[in-house]
Design a protein around this motif. Structure first.
Motif, PDB file in Angstrom:
ATOM      1  N   ALA A   4       4.923   5.721   3.753  1.00 22.42           N
ATOM      2  CA  ALA A   4       4.585   7.142   3.948  1.00 22.42           C
ATOM      3  C   ALA A   4       3.580   7.641   2.914  1.00 22.42           C
ATOM      4  N   ARG A   5       3.180   6.784   1.986  1.00 25.34           N
ATOM      5  CA  ARG A   5       2.242   7.256   0.958  1.00 25.34           C
ATOM      6  C   ARG A   5       0.900   7.663   1.547  1.00 25.34           C
ATOM      7  N   LYS A   6       0.356   8.727   1.020  1.00 27.15           N
ATOM      8  CA  LYS A   6      -0.957   9.176   1.473  1.00 27.15           C
ATOM      9  C   LYS A   6      -2.023   8.199   0.977  1.00 27.15           C
ATOM     10  N   CYS A   7      -3.023   7.980   1.805  1.00 25.98           N
ATOM     11  CA  CYS A   7      -4.083   7.028   1.448  1.00 25.98           C
ATOM     12  C   CYS A   7      -4.725   7.366   0.104  1.00 25.98           C
ATOM     13  N   SER A   8      -4.849   8.663  -0.185  1.00 26.05           N
ATOM     14  CA  SER A   8      -5.526   9.071  -1.432  1.00 26.05           C
ATOM     15  C   SER A   8      -4.767   8.628  -2.690  1.00 26.05           C
ATOM     16  N   THR A   9      -3.490   8.280  -2.554  1.00 27.12           N
ATOM     17  CA  THR A   9      -2.708   7.890  -3.741  1.00 27.12           C
ATOM     18  C   THR A   9      -2.785   6.389  -4.031  1.00 27.12           C
ATOM     19  N   LEU A  10      -3.435   5.616  -3.162  1.00 27.46           N
ATOM     20  CA  LEU A  10      -3.475   4.164  -3.368  1.00 27.46           C
ATOM     21  C   LEU A  10      -4.539   3.786  -4.404  1.00 27.46           C
ATOM     22  N   SER A  11      -4.146   2.935  -5.335  1.00 31.04           N
ATOM     23  CA  SER A  11      -5.109   2.464  -6.341  1.00 31.04           C
ATOM     24  C   SER A  11      -5.967   1.355  -5.749  1.00 31.04           C
ATOM     25  N   ASP A  12      -7.074   1.055  -6.416  1.00 34.32           N
ATOM     26  CA  ASP A  12      -7.931  -0.056  -5.963  1.00 34.32           C
ATOM     27  C   ASP A  12      -7.143  -1.354  -5.902  1.00 34.32           C
ATOM     28  N   GLU A  13      -6.295  -1.541  -6.889  1.00 29.52           N
ATOM     29  CA  GLU A  13      -5.491  -2.756  -6.954  1.00 29.52           C
ATOM     30  C   GLU A  13      -4.550  -2.848  -5.740  1.00 29.52           C
ATOM     31  N   GLU A  14      -3.961  -1.716  -5.370  1.00 31.00           N
ATOM     32  CA  GLU A  14      -3.057  -1.709  -4.210  1.00 31.00           C
ATOM     33  C   GLU A  14      -3.821  -1.981  -2.905  1.00 31.00           C
ATOM     34  N   VAL A  15      -4.996  -1.430  -2.791  1.00 30.79           N
ATOM     35  CA  VAL A  15      -5.809  -1.669  -1.581  1.00 30.79           C
ATOM     36  C   VAL A  15      -6.158  -3.155  -1.481  1.00 30.79           C
ATOM     37  N   LYS A  16      -6.489  -3.752  -2.606  1.00 30.72           N
ATOM     38  CA  LYS A  16      -6.798  -5.194  -2.632  1.00 30.72           C
ATOM     39  C   LYS A  16      -5.580  -6.005  -2.187  1.00 30.72           C
ATOM     40  N   ARG A  17      -4.424  -5.632  -2.743  1.00 31.97           N
ATOM     41  CA  ARG A  17      -3.182  -6.329  -2.385  1.00 31.97           C
ATOM     42  C   ARG A  17      -2.892  -6.181  -0.897  1.00 31.97           C
ATOM     43  N   LEU A  18      -3.158  -4.990  -0.379  1.00 35.84           N
ATOM     44  CA  LEU A  18      -2.886  -4.712   1.035  1.00 35.84           C
ATOM     45  C   LEU A  18      -3.811  -5.538   1.935  1.00 35.84           C
ATOM     46  N   GLN A  19      -5.077  -5.601   1.578  1.00 37.80           N
ATOM     47  CA  GLN A  19      -6.016  -6.397   2.374  1.00 37.80           C
ATOM     48  C   GLN A  19      -5.564  -7.859   2.405  1.00 37.80           C
ATOM     49  N   ARG A  20      -5.152  -8.354   1.244  1.00 39.78           N
ATOM     50  CA  ARG A  20      -4.704  -9.750   1.171  1.00 39.78           C
ATOM     51  C   ARG A  20      -3.436  -9.952   2.014  1.00 39.78           C
ATOM     52  N   ALA A  21      -2.521  -8.995   1.924  1.00 41.19           N
ATOM     53  CA  ALA A  21      -1.263  -9.095   2.683  1.00 41.19           C
ATOM     54  C   ALA A  21      -1.541  -9.076   4.187  1.00 41.19           C
ATOM     55  N   ILE A  22      -2.464  -8.227   4.615  1.00 39.80           N
ATOM     56  CA  ILE A  22      -2.803  -8.144   6.050  1.00 39.80           C
ATOM     57  C   ILE A  22      -3.313  -9.498   6.529  1.00 39.80           C
ATOM     58  N   ARG A  23      -4.239 -10.074   5.769  1.00 42.36           N
ATOM     59  CA  ARG A  23      -4.803 -11.369   6.170  1.00 42.36           C
ATOM     60  C   ARG A  23      -3.725 -12.453   6.180  1.00 42.36           C
ATOM     61  N   GLU A  24      -2.911 -12.466   5.122  1.00 40.14           N
ATOM     62  CA  GLU A  24      -1.921 -13.545   5.005  1.00 40.14           C
ATOM     63  C   GLU A  24      -0.837 -13.452   6.074  1.00 40.14           C
ATOM     64  N   ILE A  25      -0.315 -12.258   6.261  1.00 39.42           N
ATOM     65  CA  ILE A  25       0.789 -12.100   7.229  1.00 39.42           C
ATOM     66  C   ILE A  25       0.290 -12.367   8.654  1.00 39.42           C
ATOM     67  N   LEU A  26      -0.856 -11.802   9.008  1.00 37.62           N
ATOM     68  CA  LEU A  26      -1.349 -11.987  10.381  1.00 37.62           C
ATOM     69  C   LEU A  26      -1.727 -13.449  10.634  1.00 37.62           C
ATOM     70  N   THR A  27      -2.375 -14.081   9.659  1.00 35.86           N
ATOM     71  CA  THR A  27      -2.757 -15.483   9.827  1.00 35.86           C
ATOM     72  C   THR A  27      -1.512 -16.357   9.977  1.00 35.86           C
ATOM     73  N   SER A  28      -0.533 -16.081   9.136  1.00 33.67           N
ATOM     74  CA  SER A  28       0.697 -16.862   9.197  1.00 33.67           C
ATOM     75  C   SER A  28       1.407 -16.649  10.548  1.00 33.67           C
ATOM     76  N   ALA A  29       1.421 -15.406  11.025  1.00 36.34           N
ATOM     77  CA  ALA A  29       2.076 -15.128  12.313  1.00 36.34           C
ATOM     78  C   ALA A  29       1.315 -15.802  13.466  1.00 36.34           C
ATOM     79  N   VAL A  30      -0.017 -15.805  13.389  1.00 33.57           N
ATOM     80  CA  VAL A  30      -0.807 -16.492  14.425  1.00 33.57           C
ATOM     81  C   VAL A  30      -0.475 -17.991  14.397  1.00 33.57           C
ATOM     82  N   ASP A  31      -0.437 -18.561  13.189  1.00 31.19           N
ATOM     83  CA  ASP A  31      -0.145 -19.996  13.055  1.00 31.19           C
ATOM     84  C   ASP A  31       1.221 -20.353  13.641  1.00 31.19           C
ATOM     85  N   GLN A  32       2.131 -19.382  13.607  1.00 39.52           N
ATOM     86  CA  GLN A  32       3.485 -19.652  14.110  1.00 39.52           C
ATOM     87  C   GLN A  32       3.667 -19.235  15.567  1.00 39.52           C
ATOM     88  N   GLY A  33       2.573 -18.837  16.209  1.00 40.13           N
ATOM     89  CA  GLY A  33       2.675 -18.465  17.625  1.00 40.13           C
ATOM     90  C   GLY A  33       3.288 -17.093  17.841  1.00 40.13           C
TER      91      GLY A  33
END
Ligand code: ZN
Length: 263
Positions: A184-213
């Protein structure tokens, strides 16, 4: 509920099995799920499949000539490819190919089959935002997106198909959990570090889910069930941290939150 990984699984299966084959017959049960009058749809949807591409949560079969057939599994769909006489009798959509095989979508809820002409394609393509598996989806790009919607909750932003195409209710919970961010956090409260972590998490989770069908409600054409297991979505205890998971509500949405990782 099918999202990017499940649609990608369907796209991979169709690419493997129907490219080069000709659709010779089209059957459907719900005319409302088509974007053209039935007779016209059936006529236009026939032809040789040249390539298969996923766009957000939809899969497009590009046909020889000038059109593409867009399939969306909606909130639920069983899909399969079988000899034409083995299609489930109540299938939502059936495409029969010139080699005697048939692709079907069955038990489909809120799905669709649309025919998109060459002229309409750019508009249809642009309805979805950036693909999170595209190379252009960098930390800098996500930072730009987050900065453009300062007052929006981060989970709502991730689910906005016109901004990022393919992430829904399930995988948004999963990526925010992996990044340790409260939904529920507002986008304006996210730090650069958190945005980086989020981008990495999106790539990792989606790639892993694709790999697992995809997730457990998805089956590929060989009947193999998707192996991705949600860490928090729909759970009472986090699969990863073994800590309580709370279901929260905000702005008309719900989210599952791990007390340990996102508290
Ligand atoms: Zn957790």
């Amino acid at each position: 509920m099918p999202e990017l990984p499940e649609a990608e699984t369907l796209a991979l299966e169709l690419r493997r099995t129907v490219v080069g084959k000709r659709i010779v017959e089209v059957r459907f049960r719900e005319p409302k799920a088509l974007n053209l009058p039935p007779d016209e749809f059936v006529q236009k949807a026939k032809g040789r499949v040249e390539k298969v591409q996923r766009r957000a949560k939809a899969v497009a079969l590009f046909l020889e000539g000038d059109g593409s057939l867009w399939l969306h599994m909606g909130l639920r769909s069983d899909v399969g490819k079988v000899p034409r006489n083995e299609v489930p009798p109540k299938a939502f959509l059936t495409l029969v190919f010139d080699d005697g095989s048939a692709f079907y979508m069955d038990k489909t809820f809120m799905g669709y089959a649309h025919f998109v002409s060459k002229e309409e394609l750019p508009v249809r393509w642009a309805e979805s935002g950036i693909d999170p598996l595209d190379e252009a989806f960098t930390p800098g790009k996500l930072k730009e997106i987050v900065a453009s919607k300062p007052s929006q909750a981060i989970k709502s932003l991730l689910m906005d198909q016109s901004i990022i195409g393919g992430i829904g209710n399930i995988y948004s919970d999963e990526v925010l959990h992996a990044a340790g961010i409260y939904p529920a956090r507002k986008c304006s409260t996210l730090s650069d570090e958190e945005v980086k972590r989020l981008q990495r998490a999106i790539r990792e989770i989606l790639t892993s889910a694709v790999d697992q069908g995809g997730g457990p409600e998805m089956r590929d054409f060989r009947g193999k069930v998707g192996g991705y297991k949600e860490a928090v979505h729909g759970r009472e205890v986090c699969l990863e941290h073994d800590s309580p998971v709370k279901k929260i509500s905000f702005g008309g949405r719900t989210a599952y939150v791990c007390e340990k990782a996102q508290g």
